[in-house]
Enzyme design. Structure first.
Site, mmCIF file in Angstrom:
data_model
loop_
_atom_site.group_PDB
_atom_site.id
_atom_site.type_symbol
_atom_site.label_atom_id
_atom_site.label_comp_id
_atom_site.label_asym_id
_atom_site.label_seq_id
_atom_site.Cartn_x
_atom_site.Cartn_y
_atom_site.Cartn_z
ATOM 1 N N THR A 149 27.202 79.958 -74.374
ATOM 2 C CA THR A 149 26.057 79.507 -73.562
ATOM 3 C C THR A 149 24.904 80.500 -73.760
ATOM 4 O O THR A 149 25.078 81.554 -74.363
ATOM 5 C CB THR A 149 26.406 79.482 -72.046
ATOM 6 O OG1 THR A 149 26.869 80.787 -71.663
ATOM 7 C CG2 THR A 149 27.488 78.472 -71.716
ATOM 8 N N LEU A 163 27.596 89.230 -73.797
ATOM 9 C CA LEU A 163 28.449 88.896 -72.649
ATOM 10 C C LEU A 163 27.659 89.052 -71.352
ATOM 11 O O LEU A 163 26.862 89.979 -71.217
ATOM 12 C CB LEU A 163 29.655 89.835 -72.580
ATOM 13 C CG LEU A 163 30.647 89.812 -73.739
ATOM 14 C CD1 LEU A 163 31.746 90.834 -73.504
ATOM 15 C CD2 LEU A 163 31.237 88.435 -73.927
ATOM 16 N N ALA A 164 27.879 88.152 -70.424
ATOM 17 C CA ALA A 164 27.369 88.318 -69.056
ATOM 18 C C ALA A 164 28.511 87.925 -68.148
ATOM 19 O O ALA A 164 28.986 86.789 -68.212
ATOM 20 C CB ALA A 164 26.155 87.433 -68.815
ATOM 21 N N TYR A 217 15.887 93.892 -60.332
ATOM 22 C CA TYR A 217 16.444 93.953 -61.682
ATOM 23 C C TYR A 217 16.278 95.349 -62.298
ATOM 24 O O TYR A 217 17.201 96.142 -62.301
ATOM 25 C CB TYR A 217 15.825 92.856 -62.579
ATOM 26 C CG TYR A 217 16.702 92.573 -63.778
ATOM 27 C CD1 TYR A 217 17.528 91.455 -63.822
ATOM 28 C CD2 TYR A 217 16.756 93.463 -64.857
ATOM 29 C CE1 TYR A 217 18.375 91.222 -64.896
ATOM 30 C CE2 TYR A 217 17.597 93.243 -65.925
ATOM 31 C CZ TYR A 217 18.397 92.124 -65.952
ATOM 32 O OH TYR A 217 19.237 91.907 -67.011
ATOM 33 N N VAL A 276 14.865 83.674 -68.969
ATOM 34 C CA VAL A 276 15.071 82.238 -69.204
ATOM 35 C C VAL A 276 16.134 81.735 -68.221
ATOM 36 O O VAL A 276 16.821 82.524 -67.582
ATOM 37 C CB VAL A 276 15.539 81.951 -70.653
ATOM 38 C CG1 VAL A 276 14.433 82.208 -71.663
ATOM 39 C CG2 VAL A 276 16.784 82.763 -71.000
HETATM 40 P P1 NAD Z 1 25.341 83.319 -70.039
HETATM 41 O O1 NAD Z 1 25.977 83.314 -68.701
HETATM 42 O O2 NAD Z 1 24.642 82.093 -70.488
HETATM 43 O O3 NAD Z 1 26.432 83.675 -71.173
HETATM 44 C C1 NAD Z 1 27.476 84.569 -70.992
HETATM 45 C C2 NAD Z 1 28.489 84.449 -72.121
HETATM 46 O O4 NAD Z 1 29.505 85.446 -71.926
HETATM 47 C C3 NAD Z 1 29.224 83.103 -72.186
HETATM 48 O O5 NAD Z 1 29.434 82.752 -73.535
HETATM 49 C C4 NAD Z 1 30.564 83.404 -71.513
HETATM 50 O O6 NAD Z 1 31.635 82.557 -71.935
HETATM 51 C C5 NAD Z 1 30.777 84.833 -72.020
HETATM 52 N N1 NAD Z 1 31.721 85.608 -71.216
HETATM 53 C C6 NAD Z 1 31.613 85.994 -69.919
HETATM 54 N N2 NAD Z 1 32.689 86.742 -69.568
HETATM 55 C C7 NAD Z 1 33.477 86.841 -70.662
HETATM 56 C C8 NAD Z 1 34.716 87.467 -70.941
HETATM 57 N N3 NAD Z 1 35.371 88.186 -70.023
HETATM 58 N N4 NAD Z 1 35.244 87.314 -72.180
HETATM 59 C C9 NAD Z 1 34.620 86.576 -73.136
HETATM 60 N N5 NAD Z 1 33.429 85.992 -72.927
HETATM 61 C C10 NAD Z 1 32.873 86.111 -71.718
HETATM 62 O O7 NAD Z 1 24.389 84.590 -70.051
HETATM 63 P P2 NAD Z 1 22.986 84.947 -70.755
HETATM 64 O O8 NAD Z 1 21.930 84.829 -69.737
HETATM 65 O O9 NAD Z 1 22.839 84.273 -72.066
HETATM 66 O O10 NAD Z 1 23.202 86.523 -70.974
HETATM 67 C C11 NAD Z 1 23.588 87.085 -72.207
HETATM 68 C C12 NAD Z 1 22.936 88.466 -72.334
HETATM 69 O O11 NAD Z 1 21.513 88.293 -72.381
HETATM 70 C C13 NAD Z 1 23.224 89.396 -71.141
HETATM 71 O O12 NAD Z 1 23.346 90.697 -71.603
HETATM 72 C C14 NAD Z 1 21.956 89.253 -70.315
HETATM 73 O O13 NAD Z 1 21.725 90.368 -69.480
HETATM 74 C C15 NAD Z 1 20.922 89.156 -71.425
HETATM 75 N N6 NAD Z 1 19.597 88.625 -71.013
HETATM 76 C C16 NAD Z 1 19.515 87.486 -70.261
HETATM 77 C C17 NAD Z 1 18.253 87.057 -69.847
HETATM 78 C C18 NAD Z 1 18.103 85.810 -69.010
HETATM 79 O O14 NAD Z 1 17.005 85.590 -68.447
HETATM 80 N N7 NAD Z 1 19.106 84.955 -68.927
HETATM 81 C C19 NAD Z 1 17.100 87.742 -70.230
HETATM 82 C C20 NAD Z 1 17.231 88.866 -71.061
HETATM 83 C C21 NAD Z 1 18.491 89.305 -71.429
#
Ligand code: NAD
Length: 392
Positions: free
Chosen positions: A51, A139-140, A235, A273
Protein backbone atom coordinates in the site's frame (compact mmCIF):
# COMPACT_ATOMS: atom_id res chain seq x y z
CA UNK A 1 -20.58 -11.01 -1.67
CA UNK A 2 -21.69 -7.38 -2.18
CA UNK A 3 -18.93 -5.21 -0.73
CA UNK A 4 -19.72 -1.69 0.47
CA UNK A 5 -17.31 0.37 2.61
CA UNK A 6 -17.39 -0.18 6.37
CA UNK A 7 -15.73 2.89 7.85
CA UNK A 8 -14.88 3.00 11.55
CA UNK A 9 -13.22 6.26 12.59
CA UNK A 10 -10.04 6.69 10.56
CA UNK A 11 -10.04 3.18 9.13
CA UNK A 12 -12.08 1.20 6.65
CA UNK A 13 -12.37 -2.38 7.83
CA UNK A 14 -13.00 -4.00 4.46
CA UNK A 15 -11.80 -3.62 0.89
CA UNK A 16 -13.06 -4.20 -2.65
CA UNK A 17 -10.98 -6.54 -4.84
CA UNK A 18 -12.09 -5.01 -8.15
CA UNK A 19 -11.63 -1.44 -6.89
CA UNK A 20 -8.17 -2.22 -5.50
CA UNK A 21 -7.21 -3.62 -8.91
CA UNK A 22 -8.39 -0.35 -10.49
CA UNK A 23 -6.28 1.59 -7.99
CA UNK A 24 -3.18 -0.41 -8.93
CA UNK A 25 -3.97 -0.20 -12.66
CA UNK A 26 -4.27 3.59 -12.51
CA UNK A 27 -0.83 3.84 -10.91
CA UNK A 28 0.69 1.51 -13.50
CA UNK A 29 -0.93 3.53 -16.30
CA UNK A 30 0.48 6.76 -14.88
CA UNK A 31 4.01 5.34 -14.76
CA UNK A 32 3.79 3.91 -18.28
CA UNK A 33 2.46 7.18 -19.60
CA UNK A 34 5.18 9.25 -17.93
CA UNK A 35 7.98 6.83 -18.74
CA UNK A 36 11.41 6.94 -17.16
CA UNK A 37 14.76 8.15 -18.45
CA UNK A 38 18.21 6.69 -17.99
CA UNK A 39 19.44 3.95 -15.73
CA UNK A 40 17.34 2.65 -12.89
CA UNK A 41 17.10 -0.29 -10.53
CA UNK A 42 17.13 -3.89 -11.76
CA UNK A 43 16.57 -6.10 -8.73
CA UNK A 44 14.53 -4.44 -6.03
CA UNK A 45 13.46 -5.37 -2.51
CA UNK A 46 10.47 -3.37 -1.23
CA UNK A 47 9.73 -3.68 2.47
CA UNK A 48 6.12 -2.54 2.93
CA UNK A 49 5.19 -3.20 -0.71
CA UNK A 50 1.41 -3.50 -0.57
CA UNK A 51 0.00 0.00 0.00
CA UNK A 52 0.96 3.67 0.03
CA UNK A 53 4.48 4.75 -0.83
CA UNK A 54 5.87 1.20 -0.87
CA UNK A 55 3.34 0.02 -3.45
CA UNK A 56 4.05 3.09 -5.57
CA UNK A 57 7.79 2.34 -5.32
CA UNK A 58 7.20 -1.19 -6.49
CA UNK A 59 5.10 0.03 -9.41
CA UNK A 60 7.68 2.59 -10.55
CA UNK A 61 10.47 -0.01 -10.26
CA UNK A 62 8.52 -2.78 -11.98
CA UNK A 63 6.55 -0.93 -14.62
CA UNK A 64 8.81 2.07 -15.14
CA UNK A 65 12.22 0.41 -15.18
CA UNK A 66 11.11 -3.19 -15.79
CA UNK A 67 12.85 -4.22 -12.56
CA UNK A 68 12.32 -7.53 -10.82
CA UNK A 69 10.63 -6.84 -7.51
CA UNK A 70 10.55 -8.86 -4.33
CA UNK A 71 8.07 -7.46 -1.81
CA UNK A 72 7.31 -7.96 1.87
CA UNK A 73 4.02 -6.94 3.46
CA UNK A 74 1.73 -7.77 6.34
CA UNK A 75 -1.77 -8.24 5.00
CA UNK A 76 -4.90 -10.25 5.75
CA UNK A 77 -6.19 -12.93 3.43
CA UNK A 78 -9.94 -13.16 2.76
CA UNK A 79 -12.28 -15.81 4.05
CA UNK A 80 -15.65 -16.77 2.54
CA UNK A 81 -17.34 -14.19 4.79
CA UNK A 82 -14.72 -11.44 5.15
CA UNK A 83 -12.81 -9.46 2.58
CA UNK A 84 -9.03 -9.44 2.49
CA UNK A 85 -7.20 -6.23 3.42
CA UNK A 86 -6.63 -3.66 0.69
CA UNK A 87 -2.91 -4.44 0.56
CA UNK A 88 -3.70 -8.08 -0.11
CA UNK A 89 -5.88 -7.18 -3.11
CA UNK A 90 -3.34 -4.60 -4.31
CA UNK A 91 -0.65 -7.25 -4.24
CA UNK A 92 -2.82 -9.76 -6.10
CA UNK A 93 -3.50 -7.08 -8.74
CA UNK A 94 0.18 -6.16 -8.99
CA UNK A 95 1.10 -9.82 -9.55
CA UNK A 96 -1.58 -10.18 -12.21
CA UNK A 97 -0.25 -7.20 -14.11
CA UNK A 98 3.38 -8.23 -13.67
CA UNK A 99 2.61 -11.70 -14.99
CA UNK A 100 0.92 -10.27 -18.06
CA UNK A 101 3.86 -7.94 -18.65
CA UNK A 102 6.41 -10.72 -18.10
CA UNK A 103 8.00 -8.88 -15.16
CA UNK A 104 9.28 -10.93 -12.20
CA UNK A 105 7.39 -10.35 -8.94
CA UNK A 106 7.35 -12.30 -5.71
CA UNK A 107 5.77 -11.28 -2.41
CA UNK A 108 6.15 -12.65 1.09
CA UNK A 109 3.36 -11.92 3.54
CA UNK A 110 4.48 -11.87 7.17
CA UNK A 111 6.36 -9.93 9.81
CA UNK A 112 9.21 -7.95 8.25
CA UNK A 113 10.64 -7.25 11.71
CA UNK A 114 11.36 -10.94 12.31
CA UNK A 115 14.64 -12.77 11.72
CA UNK A 116 12.75 -15.51 9.89
CA UNK A 117 11.43 -13.08 7.26
CA UNK A 118 14.93 -11.75 6.67
CA UNK A 119 16.18 -15.29 6.12
CA UNK A 120 13.28 -16.17 3.80
CA UNK A 121 13.96 -13.08 1.71
CA UNK A 122 17.67 -13.89 1.51
CA UNK A 123 16.86 -17.43 0.33
CA UNK A 124 14.64 -16.09 -2.45
CA UNK A 125 17.21 -13.51 -3.54
CA UNK A 126 19.86 -16.22 -3.77
CA UNK A 127 17.59 -18.57 -5.68
CA UNK A 128 15.98 -16.07 -8.05
CA UNK A 129 17.83 -12.78 -8.23
CA UNK A 130 21.46 -13.15 -7.23
CA UNK A 131 21.87 -9.67 -5.79
CA UNK A 132 19.71 -6.69 -4.95
CA UNK A 133 20.61 -3.18 -6.13
CA UNK A 134 17.79 -1.21 -4.46
CA UNK A 135 16.20 -1.70 -1.04
CA UNK A 136 13.15 0.47 -0.33
CA UNK A 137 12.23 0.59 3.35
CA UNK A 138 8.58 1.69 3.54
CA UNK A 139 7.16 -0.04 6.59
CA UNK A 140 4.58 1.79 8.69
CA UNK A 141 3.43 -0.16 11.69
CA UNK A 142 1.87 0.54 15.07
CA UNK A 143 3.99 -2.14 16.76
CA UNK A 144 7.14 -4.18 16.44
CA UNK A 145 8.31 -7.36 18.10
CA UNK A 146 12.02 -7.20 18.80
CA UNK A 147 13.36 -10.22 16.89
CA UNK A 148 15.99 -11.01 19.49
CA UNK A 149 14.15 -10.48 22.78
CA UNK A 150 10.54 -11.14 21.70
CA UNK A 151 9.46 -7.94 23.46
CA UNK A 152 6.60 -6.08 21.76
CA UNK A 153 6.92 -2.30 21.38
CA UNK A 154 4.03 0.02 20.46
CA UNK A 155 4.38 3.39 18.83
CA UNK A 156 2.33 6.43 19.82
CA UNK A 157 1.50 9.64 18.00
CA UNK A 158 1.96 12.17 20.76
CA UNK A 159 3.63 15.55 21.27
CA UNK A 160 6.79 15.89 23.31
CA UNK A 161 7.10 18.28 26.26
CA UNK A 162 3.55 19.47 26.77
CA UNK A 163 0.00 18.57 25.75
CA UNK A 164 -1.16 20.00 22.44
CA UNK A 165 -4.64 21.32 21.74
CA UNK A 166 -5.26 21.90 18.09
CA UNK A 167 -7.91 22.42 15.49
CA UNK A 168 -9.05 19.18 13.94
CA UNK A 169 -11.21 17.92 11.10
CA UNK A 170 -13.24 15.18 12.73
CA UNK A 171 -13.77 12.80 9.80
CA UNK A 172 -16.41 10.67 11.60
CA UNK A 173 -18.69 13.65 12.25
CA UNK A 174 -17.48 15.84 9.37
CA UNK A 175 -17.06 18.82 11.66
CA UNK A 176 -14.23 21.11 12.69
CA UNK A 177 -13.51 20.65 16.36
CA UNK A 178 -10.52 20.64 18.67
CA UNK A 179 -8.49 17.78 20.00
CA UNK A 180 -6.07 17.64 22.85
CA UNK A 181 -3.26 15.17 22.59
CA UNK A 182 -1.41 14.36 25.77
CA UNK A 183 2.35 14.70 25.88
CA UNK A 184 4.30 11.45 25.61
CA UNK A 185 6.37 10.13 28.49
CA UNK A 186 9.95 8.95 28.04
CA UNK A 187 8.92 5.31 27.50
CA UNK A 188 6.45 6.23 24.79
CA UNK A 189 9.11 8.24 22.99
CA UNK A 190 11.64 5.40 23.21
CA UNK A 191 9.08 2.81 22.10
CA UNK A 192 8.06 4.85 19.06
CA UNK A 193 11.73 5.11 18.06
CA UNK A 194 12.01 1.36 18.51
CA UNK A 195 9.07 0.76 16.13
CA UNK A 196 9.44 3.49 13.52
CA UNK A 197 13.12 4.42 13.87
CA UNK A 198 16.08 3.06 11.96
CA UNK A 199 16.94 -0.09 13.91
CA UNK A 200 15.05 -2.54 11.73
CA UNK A 201 16.25 -0.86 8.50
CA UNK A 202 19.80 -1.33 9.78
CA UNK A 203 19.11 -4.98 10.67
CA UNK A 204 17.80 -5.62 7.15
CA UNK A 205 20.86 -4.15 5.47
CA UNK A 206 23.17 -5.97 7.89
CA UNK A 207 21.48 -9.31 7.17
CA UNK A 208 21.54 -8.74 3.40
CA UNK A 209 25.18 -7.66 3.50
CA UNK A 210 26.28 -10.65 5.59
CA UNK A 211 24.46 -12.98 3.19
CA UNK A 212 26.35 -11.30 0.32
CA UNK A 213 23.19 -10.43 -1.61
CA UNK A 214 23.78 -6.68 -1.97
CA UNK A 215 25.17 -5.57 -5.34
CA UNK A 216 28.09 -3.14 -5.74
CA UNK A 217 26.76 0.44 -5.80
CA UNK A 218 23.46 -0.63 -4.26
CA UNK A 219 21.10 2.06 -3.02
CA UNK A 220 18.72 2.02 -0.10
CA UNK A 221 16.14 4.57 0.94
CA UNK A 222 13.68 4.91 3.75
CA UNK A 223 10.90 7.49 3.76
CA UNK A 224 10.16 10.40 6.02
CA UNK A 225 7.78 13.29 6.31
CA UNK A 226 9.35 16.62 7.18
CA UNK A 227 6.72 19.28 7.39
CA UNK A 228 6.68 22.83 8.72
CA UNK A 229 5.19 24.70 11.68
CA UNK A 230 1.64 23.45 11.18
CA UNK A 231 2.50 19.78 11.55
CA UNK A 232 5.44 20.10 13.96
CA UNK A 233 3.43 19.79 17.20
CA UNK A 234 2.04 16.36 16.27
CA UNK A 235 4.65 15.19 13.78
CA UNK A 236 8.07 16.78 13.39
CA UNK A 237 8.61 17.69 17.03
CA UNK A 238 6.59 14.75 18.36
CA UNK A 239 7.21 11.03 18.99
CA UNK A 240 7.06 10.12 15.29
CA UNK A 241 9.49 12.95 14.50
CA UNK A 242 11.93 11.50 17.03
CA UNK A 243 11.65 8.11 15.33
CA UNK A 244 12.28 9.74 11.96
CA UNK A 245 15.38 11.49 13.35
CA UNK A 246 16.67 8.04 14.20
CA UNK A 247 16.58 7.22 10.47
CA UNK A 248 19.32 9.83 10.01
CA UNK A 249 21.47 7.99 12.53
CA UNK A 250 20.78 4.68 10.75
CA UNK A 251 21.68 6.22 7.38
CA UNK A 252 25.21 6.88 8.62
CA UNK A 253 25.53 3.39 10.09
CA UNK A 254 24.37 1.82 6.82
CA UNK A 255 26.73 3.99 4.75
CA UNK A 256 29.66 2.88 6.91
CA UNK A 257 28.54 -0.74 6.89
CA UNK A 258 28.35 -0.85 3.08
CA UNK A 259 31.26 1.45 2.18
CA UNK A 260 33.17 -1.48 0.64
CA UNK A 261 30.28 -1.98 -1.80
CA UNK A 262 30.11 1.74 -2.51
CA UNK A 263 26.60 1.56 -1.09
CA UNK A 264 24.40 4.65 -0.81
CA UNK A 265 21.76 5.20 1.87
CA UNK A 266 19.21 8.00 1.92
CA UNK A 267 16.19 9.14 3.80
CA UNK A 268 13.77 10.57 1.24
CA UNK A 269 11.43 13.34 2.34
CA UNK A 270 8.00 12.96 0.74
CA UNK A 271 4.68 14.82 0.52
CA UNK A 272 1.88 14.35 3.01
CA UNK A 273 -0.55 12.06 1.17
CA UNK A 274 -3.60 10.02 2.13
CA UNK A 275 -2.54 6.53 3.19
CA UNK A 276 -3.70 4.13 5.87
CA UNK A 277 -0.76 5.29 8.00
CA UNK A 278 -1.34 9.05 7.61
CA UNK A 279 -5.09 8.94 8.16
CA UNK A 280 -4.38 7.67 11.68
CA UNK A 281 -2.39 10.80 12.56
CA UNK A 282 -4.40 13.55 14.29
CA UNK A 283 -4.42 16.84 12.31
CA UNK A 284 -3.47 15.14 9.02
CA UNK A 285 -7.02 15.08 7.59
CA UNK A 286 -7.32 18.86 8.05
CA UNK A 287 -3.76 19.60 6.96
CA UNK A 288 -4.01 17.40 3.85
CA UNK A 289 -7.50 18.69 2.91
CA UNK A 290 -6.20 22.27 3.09
CA UNK A 291 -3.00 21.35 1.26
CA UNK A 292 -4.92 19.64 -1.56
CA UNK A 293 -7.04 22.75 -2.03
CA UNK A 294 -3.97 24.98 -2.33
CA UNK A 295 -1.82 22.65 -4.45
CA UNK A 296 -4.63 21.58 -6.78
CA UNK A 297 -5.39 25.28 -7.28
CA UNK A 298 -1.74 25.87 -8.20
CA UNK A 299 -1.61 22.76 -10.42
CA UNK A 300 1.19 21.32 -8.27
CA UNK A 301 -0.72 18.57 -6.48
CA UNK A 302 1.03 15.21 -6.37
CA UNK A 303 -0.29 11.97 -4.92
CA UNK A 304 1.64 8.88 -3.95
CA UNK A 305 2.52 7.66 -7.43
CA UNK A 306 3.49 11.11 -8.74
CA UNK A 307 5.80 11.64 -5.75
CA UNK A 308 7.53 8.30 -6.14
CA UNK A 309 7.85 8.59 -9.91
CA UNK A 310 9.46 11.98 -9.29
CA UNK A 311 11.68 10.59 -6.55
CA UNK A 312 13.09 7.88 -8.81
CA UNK A 313 13.46 9.88 -12.00
CA UNK A 314 14.40 13.37 -10.75
CA UNK A 315 16.27 12.41 -7.62
CA UNK A 316 17.30 8.85 -6.71
CA UNK A 317 18.45 7.94 -10.24
CA UNK A 318 19.09 11.45 -11.55
CA UNK A 319 22.52 12.84 -12.40
CA UNK A 320 22.00 15.57 -9.82
CA UNK A 321 20.11 14.90 -6.65
CA UNK A 322 18.14 17.45 -4.68
CA UNK A 323 18.80 17.53 -0.92
CA UNK A 324 17.11 19.44 1.86
CA UNK A 325 19.15 21.15 4.55
CA UNK A 326 19.08 18.01 6.68
CA UNK A 327 20.68 15.95 3.91
CA UNK A 328 17.51 14.07 2.92
CA UNK A 329 16.51 13.54 -0.68
CA UNK A 330 14.07 16.40 -1.05
CA UNK A 331 10.94 15.41 -2.97
CA UNK A 332 8.32 17.42 -1.10
CA UNK A 333 9.85 20.79 -1.93
CA UNK A 334 6.66 22.03 -3.59
CA UNK A 335 4.57 21.27 -0.50
CA UNK A 336 7.05 23.10 1.72
CA UNK A 337 7.26 26.31 -0.32
CA UNK A 338 6.55 29.27 1.95
CA UNK A 339 3.70 30.55 -0.21
CA UNK A 340 1.98 27.15 -0.08
CA UNK A 341 2.43 26.81 3.68
CA UNK A 342 1.19 30.36 4.28
CA UNK A 343 -2.00 29.71 2.35
CA UNK A 344 -2.55 26.38 4.12
CA UNK A 345 -2.07 28.21 7.43
CA UNK A 346 -4.70 30.75 6.42
CA UNK A 347 -7.21 28.01 5.64
CA UNK A 348 -6.32 26.32 8.91
CA UNK A 349 -6.89 29.49 10.92
CA UNK A 350 -10.23 30.39 9.38
CA UNK A 351 -12.04 27.20 8.33
CA UNK A 352 -15.22 26.29 10.22
CA UNK A 353 -17.60 23.35 9.89
CA UNK A 354 -19.82 25.36 7.51
CA UNK A 355 -16.90 26.23 5.23
CA UNK A 356 -15.12 22.86 5.04
CA UNK A 357 -16.11 22.31 1.41
CA UNK A 358 -15.49 25.85 0.31
CA UNK A 359 -12.08 26.28 1.95
CA UNK A 360 -10.61 22.80 1.85
CA UNK A 361 -10.60 19.84 -0.49
CA UNK A 362 -12.04 17.46 2.07
CA UNK A 363 -14.07 15.87 -0.71
CA UNK A 364 -10.79 15.07 -2.47
CA UNK A 365 -9.30 13.79 0.77
CA UNK A 366 -12.28 11.54 1.42
CA UNK A 367 -12.25 10.19 -2.15
CA UNK A 368 -8.56 9.35 -1.81
CA UNK A 369 -9.34 7.62 1.48
CA UNK A 370 -12.04 5.51 -0.19
CA UNK A 371 -9.70 4.70 -3.08
CA UNK A 372 -7.17 3.23 -0.62
CA UNK A 373 -9.67 0.45 0.01
CA UNK A 374 -10.88 0.12 -3.57
CA UNK A 375 -14.06 2.17 -3.11
CA UNK A 376 -15.37 5.23 -4.94
CA UNK A 377 -14.09 4.40 -8.42
CA UNK A 378 -16.28 5.17 -11.43
CA UNK A 379 -16.82 2.09 -13.50
CA UNK A 380 -16.79 -0.35 -10.59
CA UNK A 381 -20.20 -1.83 -9.82
CA UNK A 382 -20.37 -1.76 -6.04
CA UNK A 383 -23.75 -3.52 -6.04
CA UNK A 384 -22.36 -6.53 -7.88
CA UNK A 385 -21.77 -9.84 -6.20
CA UNK A 386 -18.00 -10.45 -6.19
CA UNK A 387 -15.83 -13.14 -4.69
CA UNK A 388 -13.66 -11.81 -1.85
CA UNK A 389 -11.06 -14.49 -2.57
CA UNK A 390 -7.90 -13.52 -4.39
CA UNK A 391 -4.44 -14.98 -4.61
CA UNK A 392 -1.06 -14.25 -6.07
P1 NAD B 1 1.04 2.39 4.54
O1 NAD B 1 0.27 2.14 5.79
O2 NAD B 1 0.29 2.68 3.30
O3 NAD B 1 2.01 1.15 4.23
C1 NAD B 1 2.66 0.40 5.20
C2 NAD B 1 3.24 -0.88 4.60
O4 NAD B 1 3.96 -1.57 5.63
C3 NAD B 1 2.20 -1.87 4.07
O5 NAD B 1 2.70 -2.49 2.91
C4 NAD B 1 2.08 -2.89 5.20
O6 NAD B 1 1.66 -4.19 4.77
C5 NAD B 1 3.54 -2.93 5.65
N1 NAD B 1 3.73 -3.44 7.01
C6 NAD B 1 3.28 -2.92 8.18
N2 NAD B 1 3.71 -3.69 9.21
C7 NAD B 1 4.44 -4.69 8.69
C8 NAD B 1 5.14 -5.80 9.22
N3 NAD B 1 5.21 -6.03 10.54
N4 NAD B 1 5.75 -6.65 8.36
C9 NAD B 1 5.69 -6.47 7.02
N5 NAD B 1 5.07 -5.42 6.46
C10 NAD B 1 4.45 -4.55 7.27
O7 NAD B 1 2.06 3.55 4.91
P2 NAD B 1 2.73 4.77 4.09
O8 NAD B 1 2.02 6.00 4.46
O9 NAD B 1 2.94 4.42 2.66
O10 NAD B 1 4.14 4.84 4.84
C11 NAD B 1 5.33 4.27 4.33
C12 NAD B 1 6.51 5.15 4.76
O11 NAD B 1 6.37 6.44 4.15
C13 NAD B 1 6.58 5.38 6.28
O12 NAD B 1 7.91 5.42 6.67
C14 NAD B 1 5.96 6.76 6.42
O13 NAD B 1 6.37 7.43 7.59
C15 NAD B 1 6.50 7.43 5.16
N6 NAD B 1 5.80 8.67 4.75
C16 NAD B 1 4.43 8.70 4.69
C17 NAD B 1 3.82 9.91 4.35
C18 NAD B 1 2.31 10.01 4.27
O14 NAD B 1 1.78 11.14 4.22
N7 NAD B 1 1.59 8.90 4.21
C19 NAD B 1 4.57 11.04 4.04
C20 NAD B 1 5.97 10.94 4.05
C21 NAD B 1 6.57 9.75 4.43
Amino acid sequence: MVIQPKIRGFICTNAHPVGCAVNVQKQIDYVKQQGVQGQGPKNVLVLGCSTGYGLASRIVAGFGYGAKTLGVCFEKEASESKTASAGWYNTAAFHNQAKQAGVYAKTLNGDAFSNQMKQDVIDIIKADLGKIDLVVYSLASPRRTDPNTGEVYSSTLKPIGSNVTTKNLNTSKRVIDEITVEAANEDEIANTVKVMGGEDWELWIKALKEADVLAENFITTSYTYIGKELTWPIYGHATIGKAKEDLDRATQVIRNMTADLNGEAFVSSLNAVVTQASSAIPIMPLYISALFKVMKGDGTYEGTIEQIHGLFTDNLYAEQRRFDEGGHLFQNYKELEDSVQQRVQKVWDTVQTETIDEMTDYVGYHNEFLHLFGFGFDGVDYDADVSPLADW
